[in-house]
Design an enzyme around this catalytic site. Structure first.
Site, short mmCIF file in Angstrom:
data_model
loop_
_atom_site.label_atom_id
_atom_site.label_comp_id
_atom_site.label_asym_id
_atom_site.label_seq_id
_atom_site.Cartn_x
_atom_site.Cartn_y
_atom_site.Cartn_z
N LYS A 173 0.84 -1.21 0.00
CA LYS A 173 0.00 0.00 0.00
C LYS A 173 0.88 1.25 0.00
O LYS A 173 0.63 2.21 -0.74
CB LYS A 173 -0.95 -0.01 1.21
CG LYS A 173 -2.07 -1.05 1.09
CD LYS A 173 -2.82 -1.30 2.40
CE LYS A 173 -3.83 -2.44 2.20
NZ LYS A 173 -4.54 -2.83 3.43
N GLN A 191 -4.35 -1.68 9.65
CA GLN A 191 -4.40 -2.98 9.02
C GLN A 191 -5.07 -4.00 9.95
O GLN A 191 -4.74 -4.08 11.13
CB GLN A 191 -2.97 -3.43 8.64
CG GLN A 191 -2.91 -4.72 7.84
CD GLN A 191 -3.52 -4.61 6.45
OE1 GLN A 191 -3.59 -3.53 5.86
NE2 GLN A 191 -3.97 -5.73 5.92
N ASP A 203 -10.63 3.51 4.56
CA ASP A 203 -11.04 2.11 4.48
C ASP A 203 -12.56 1.98 4.44
O ASP A 203 -13.09 0.92 4.14
CB ASP A 203 -10.55 1.38 5.76
CG ASP A 203 -9.63 0.23 5.45
OD1 ASP A 203 -9.47 -0.11 4.27
OD2 ASP A 203 -9.07 -0.33 6.41
N1 GUN Z 1 -7.02 -6.70 6.09
C1 GUN Z 1 -7.44 -7.38 5.00
N2 GUN Z 1 -8.12 -6.56 4.16
C2 GUN Z 1 -8.12 -5.34 4.73
C3 GUN Z 1 -8.66 -4.07 4.34
O1 GUN Z 1 -9.29 -3.91 3.29
N3 GUN Z 1 -8.45 -3.05 5.20
C4 GUN Z 1 -7.77 -3.22 6.37
N4 GUN Z 1 -7.63 -2.16 7.15
N5 GUN Z 1 -7.26 -4.37 6.77
C5 GUN Z 1 -7.43 -5.42 5.94
#
Ligand code: GUN
Length: 300
Positions: A53, A97, A120
């Site tokens: 990311k 995350q 998110d």
């Molecule tokens: N862990 C797996 N997918 C995601 C996501 O889309 N956002 C976040 N914050 N954590 C994740």
């Protein structure tokens, strides 16, 4: 012949579009979109996701900050970080995350993120806005699925979409997006989950569009789908493969080879939904920076 939906290539196109939009935004406003990423613990898969990311941020011309705290960090300490990022005018987007260590409440952390920085789309305010059909941040994987369908020429209008899985990150938001009265959606939606009585197959076989977000490798086989269905496979599952150097390979929730002869379209794993999640996060981050500069102008 089934259409293989090339998420990697669609994501690359969106990334190029975002690079242009980002450059224009930065030169017009002097503001560089900045995404702050928090990882608690040392889960290797989460570390890969977070780094990827941040790398995509740099490639698009954004700034990024990664804070990796030990798994023993208390909930209070995590909340302190969120409060500090909420108040930091140089940070436009915040992503924590998931999953978090068990002693930390995901709900508490997510609802502490400022809704205007919640790129998110998981804060209750943004979820509520999504359900009501109001503008807000949409969770990245569901937003990516809608984009994949529309850029692949697959209309959901009047179709029966069956979503398997009811997670807050994928199942609930994609179901809500698919039935919104919008040109990219307007489907009739069924949500299946482990509480369903009867067999899953009875539901999935009725789908014109099947979204599999179950988290079980190769769960959907040919007998679970009808002829002509469009299949969106959200699964990312590691299975043992001694032929690979790593000792594993990634497969989806759908048994690709077995369903392929029956489907009209399908997303592969890897290279389908996965690459879309990150570019949608980038789009949300740019949107957060846009909103920040608009509000800064209004409040001047
Ligand atoms: N862990 C797996 N997918 C995601 C996501 O889309 N956002 C976040 N914050 N954590 C994740």
């Amino acid at each position: 012949m089934a259409q293989i939906i090339d998420g990697k290539s669609i994501a690359a196109t969106i990334k190029s579009e975002l690079q242009i939009e980002s450059a224009a935004f930065i030169s017009r406003t002097g503001t560089i979109p900045h995404l702050a990423l928090l990882l608690v613990g040392d889960d290797p898969a989460s570390q890969v996701y977070v780094r990827s990311k941040a790398k995509t941020c740099e490639e698009i011309g954004f700034r990024s900050t990664i804070l990796n705290l030990p798994a023993t960090t208390s909930q209070e300490e995590v909340l302190d970080v969120i409060h500090s990022w909420n108040g930091n005018k140089l940070i436009h987007g915040i992503l924590v995350q998931l999953p978090l260590p068990r002693h930390i409440s995901e709900h508490k952390i997510i609802e502490t993120i400022s809704p205007s920085k919640d790129v998110d789309g998981l804060h209750p305010e943004n979820m509520g806005r999504l359900v009501l059909g109001l503008p807000g941040f949409v969770p990245c994987t569901p937003a990516g699925i809608i984009e994949l369908l529309s850029r692949s020429g697959i209309s959901a209008q009047g179709k029966h979409a069956v979503v398997v899985g009811r997670s807050n990150i994928v199942g609930k938001p994609i179901a809500n997006l698919l039935y919104q009265k919008s040109p990219q959606a307007n489907a009739v939606v069924t949500i299946c989950h482990t509480g369903a009585s009867g067999t899953l197959r009875d539901f999935t076989r009725q789908a014109d569009i099947l979204v599999a977000a179950i988290g079980v490798a190769n769960r959907i086989t040919a007998d679970y789908v009808k002829e002509g269905v469009a299949v969106i496979d959200v699964g990312i599952n590691r299975i043992t493969d001694v032929a690979k150097k790593t000792g594993y390979r990634i497969v989806g929730d759908v048994d690709f080879e077995s369903v392929l002869p029956k489907v009209s379209a399908i997303t592969p794993v890897p290279g389908g939904v996965g690459p879309m999640t990150i570019v949608m996060l980038m789009r949300n981050t740019l949107e957060a920076a846009h909103r920040f500069t608009r509000n800064a102008t209004i409040n001047r």
